[in-house]
Design an enzyme around this catalytic site. Structure first.
Site, mmCIF file in Angstrom:
data_model
loop_
_atom_site.group_PDB
_atom_site.id
_atom_site.type_symbol
_atom_site.label_atom_id
_atom_site.label_comp_id
_atom_site.label_asym_id
_atom_site.label_seq_id
_atom_site.Cartn_x
_atom_site.Cartn_y
_atom_site.Cartn_z
ATOM 1 N N GLN A 105 -0.564 20.788 34.318
ATOM 2 C CA GLN A 105 0.738 20.720 34.416
ATOM 3 C C GLN A 105 1.416 20.075 36.247
ATOM 4 O O GLN A 105 2.154 19.199 36.030
ATOM 5 C CB GLN A 105 1.667 20.620 33.412
ATOM 6 C CG GLN A 105 1.820 20.509 31.818
ATOM 7 C CD GLN A 105 2.765 21.586 31.511
ATOM 8 O OE1 GLN A 105 2.536 23.050 31.324
ATOM 9 N NE2 GLN A 105 3.384 20.988 30.155
ATOM 10 N N ASN A 106 0.146 21.292 37.001
ATOM 11 C CA ASN A 106 1.098 21.418 38.100
ATOM 12 C C ASN A 106 0.885 20.242 38.833
ATOM 13 O O ASN A 106 -0.919 19.779 39.011
ATOM 14 C CB ASN A 106 0.557 22.500 38.298
ATOM 15 C CG ASN A 106 0.755 23.369 37.536
ATOM 16 O OD1 ASN A 106 2.070 23.709 37.497
ATOM 17 N ND2 ASN A 106 0.563 24.871 37.829
ATOM 18 N N HIS A 123 -0.710 15.623 35.717
ATOM 19 C CA HIS A 123 0.239 14.559 37.209
ATOM 20 C C HIS A 123 0.103 14.490 38.171
ATOM 21 O O HIS A 123 0.957 13.467 39.432
ATOM 22 C CB HIS A 123 1.581 15.665 36.816
ATOM 23 C CG HIS A 123 2.267 15.657 35.677
ATOM 24 N ND1 HIS A 123 2.645 17.275 34.687
ATOM 25 C CD2 HIS A 123 2.388 14.939 34.472
ATOM 26 C CE1 HIS A 123 3.246 16.883 33.473
ATOM 27 N NE2 HIS A 123 3.156 15.707 33.435
ATOM 28 N N CYS A 134 -2.895 -2.415 46.080
ATOM 29 C CA CYS A 134 -3.919 -1.747 45.899
ATOM 30 C C CYS A 134 -4.285 -0.612 46.027
ATOM 31 O O CYS A 134 -5.829 -1.148 46.233
ATOM 32 C CB CYS A 134 -4.252 -2.191 48.041
ATOM 33 S SG CYS A 134 -3.741 -1.282 49.035
ATOM 34 N N CYS A 154 -2.587 -2.733 53.298
ATOM 35 C CA CYS A 154 -1.887 -4.198 53.511
ATOM 36 C C CYS A 154 -0.122 -4.820 52.762
ATOM 37 O O CYS A 154 -0.199 -5.954 52.856
ATOM 38 C CB CYS A 154 -2.043 -3.738 51.550
ATOM 39 S SG CYS A 154 -0.542 -3.222 50.826
ATOM 40 N N SER A 193 5.847 26.409 28.769
ATOM 41 C CA SER A 193 6.848 27.521 28.121
ATOM 42 C C SER A 193 5.971 26.307 26.430
ATOM 43 O O SER A 193 7.314 26.150 26.375
ATOM 44 C CB SER A 193 7.970 26.974 28.595
ATOM 45 O OG SER A 193 8.176 25.527 29.064
ATOM 46 N N ASN A 217 2.510 34.572 29.190
ATOM 47 C CA ASN A 217 3.448 33.778 29.829
ATOM 48 C C ASN A 217 4.492 35.168 30.411
ATOM 49 O O ASN A 217 4.027 36.602 29.240
ATOM 50 C CB ASN A 217 3.919 33.122 28.469
ATOM 51 C CG ASN A 217 3.485 31.755 29.092
ATOM 52 O OD1 ASN A 217 3.758 31.133 29.800
ATOM 53 N ND2 ASN A 217 3.600 30.442 28.010
ATOM 54 N N ILE A 218 5.556 35.278 30.708
ATOM 55 C CA ILE A 218 6.248 36.348 30.732
ATOM 56 C C ILE A 218 7.746 36.853 29.628
ATOM 57 O O ILE A 218 7.727 37.543 29.654
ATOM 58 C CB ILE A 218 6.830 35.725 32.390
ATOM 59 C CG1 ILE A 218 6.345 36.027 33.273
ATOM 60 C CG2 ILE A 218 8.691 36.477 32.623
ATOM 61 C CD1 ILE A 218 7.145 35.316 34.464
HETATM 62 ZN ZN ZN Z 1 -2.395 -1.231 49.384
#
Ligand code: ZN
Length: 249
Positions: A105-106, A123, A134, A154, A193, A217-218
Site C-alpha cells: 500500500q506504500n 497506489h 497524455c 504536451c 492494520s 504487527n506492533i
Molecule cells: Zn502530457
C-alpha cells in the site's frame, strides 16, 4: 515491545522454508522504521494536509498547485530515506525463492530500493510523475522543484504518479494482487492494520485458498484473531531479520 516468541518464529520460518509460493503484503508499518510516519498518524501528512482537500483528483483538476504543495511536503518526508532491515529481509526472502512478490500500500518505493524484484504497488510510487492528459511519465527529481505544478511537454500539468482519492487503482494491480493472494500457500502480512481495502481483503483470500497467514504487527489487528495462523508481535525492522535468520538456520 514484547519478547519475541522463538517457537512462533521457528513455526513461521518452517512455513516459509517449505514454500516457493509465498507472498508478502505490506503497509505503512514497515516504513515507520525508515523514518516515514504513517500518513494517518498524529504527526503524519494527513494531520497537516487534509487529504479530502489536498489529495483528490478534483483538487488536482481545479488547482494542481495545491496538490503539489502537499506533494512537496511529502517529498520532504521521503528525502534521504532508505530501506530498513524489514525491506531488506523481504528482498532476501524473494532471492531465496520463498516469496515471489510483495504487494504494498506504500508509495515510498522502498521495496524497489531494497532490491525486491516483483512489487505490486496499489497506489503507485513517488519516484515518478505522470501527465494525466497524455500519460507521459518521467522520474521525479526532488531537488528540481518548480513553483507550483510542473508542466508536461504536451502543455498539461504533471501529477504525482500515485493514486489520488477519487482515482481508481489500476486493474493490473488489483487483479494481480488478487490472483497472487488466492494462489499463495504462505502469506506474510506486515505493518498493515486491516482497515484499508483492497489490501485488507488479501489475507482472507489467502486463507480461503488454504494458505498459512503469518502476521507481523506492533499491536493485534482484525486479522490477528481471524485469519492469522501465526502472530509475530513487534516492529517489522526487528521481527523480519529475526525470522530470516530462522529461515536460513
Ligand atoms: Zn502530457
Amino acid at each position: 515491545m514484547t519478547q519475541l516468541d522463538v517457537t512462533l518464529l521457528q513455526e513461521a520460518a518452517a512455513a516459509l522454508r517449505g514454500t516457493l509460493n509465498g507472498i508478502a503484503v505490506t503497509g505503512a508499518g514497515i516504513s515507520v522504521d525508515s523514518g516515514i510516519p504513517d500518513f494517518r498518524s498524529a504527526d503524519g501528512l494527513w494531520a497537516k494536509y487534509d487529504p479530502t482537500e489536498y489529495a483528490t483528483m478534483d483538487a488536482f483538476l481545479q488547482n494542481p498547485d495545491k496538490v503539489w504543495e502537499m506533494w512537496y511536503a511529502l517529498a520532504d518526508t521521503l528525502k534521504g530515506v532508505s530501506p530498513n532491515p524489514a525491506h531488506l529481509a523481504l528482498a532476501h526472502l524473494e532471492e531465496l525463492g520463498h516469496i515471489k512478490a510483495v504487494i504494498t500500500q506504500n508509495i515510498d518505493a522502498l521495496h524497489h530500493h531494497a532490491g525486491s524484484k516483483t512489487v505490486i504497488e496499489y497506489h503507485g510510487n513517488a519516484d515518478t510523475i505522470v501527465c494525466p492528459a497524455c500519460n507521459r511519465r518521467r522520474p521525479m527529481d526532488l531537488s528540481q522543484r518548480v513553483l507550483g505544478a510542473p508542466r508536461c511537454e504536451c502543455g498539461g500539468y504533471m501529477k504525482p504518479d500515485v493514486i489520488l482519492f477519487g482515482e481508481i487503482i489500476s486493474e493490473y494491480a488489483l487483479t494481480t494482487a488478487e490472483r497472487l493472494a488466492r494462489g499463495c500457500d504462505v502469506m506474510l502480512v506486515i505493518g498493515t492494520s486491516a482497515t484499508v481495502f483492497p489490501a485488507a481483503s488479501l489475507p482472507y483470500l489467502a486463507k480461503e485458498g488454504g494458505a498459512t497467514v503469518i502476521e507481523c504487527n506492533i499491536e493485534p489487528t482484525a486479522f490477528s484473531n481471524t485469519v492469522s495462523d501465526i502472530f509475530l508481535q513487534g516492529r517489522a525492522a526487528v521481527v523480519l531479520p529475526e525470522l530470516l535468520k530462522w529461515v536460513e538456520a
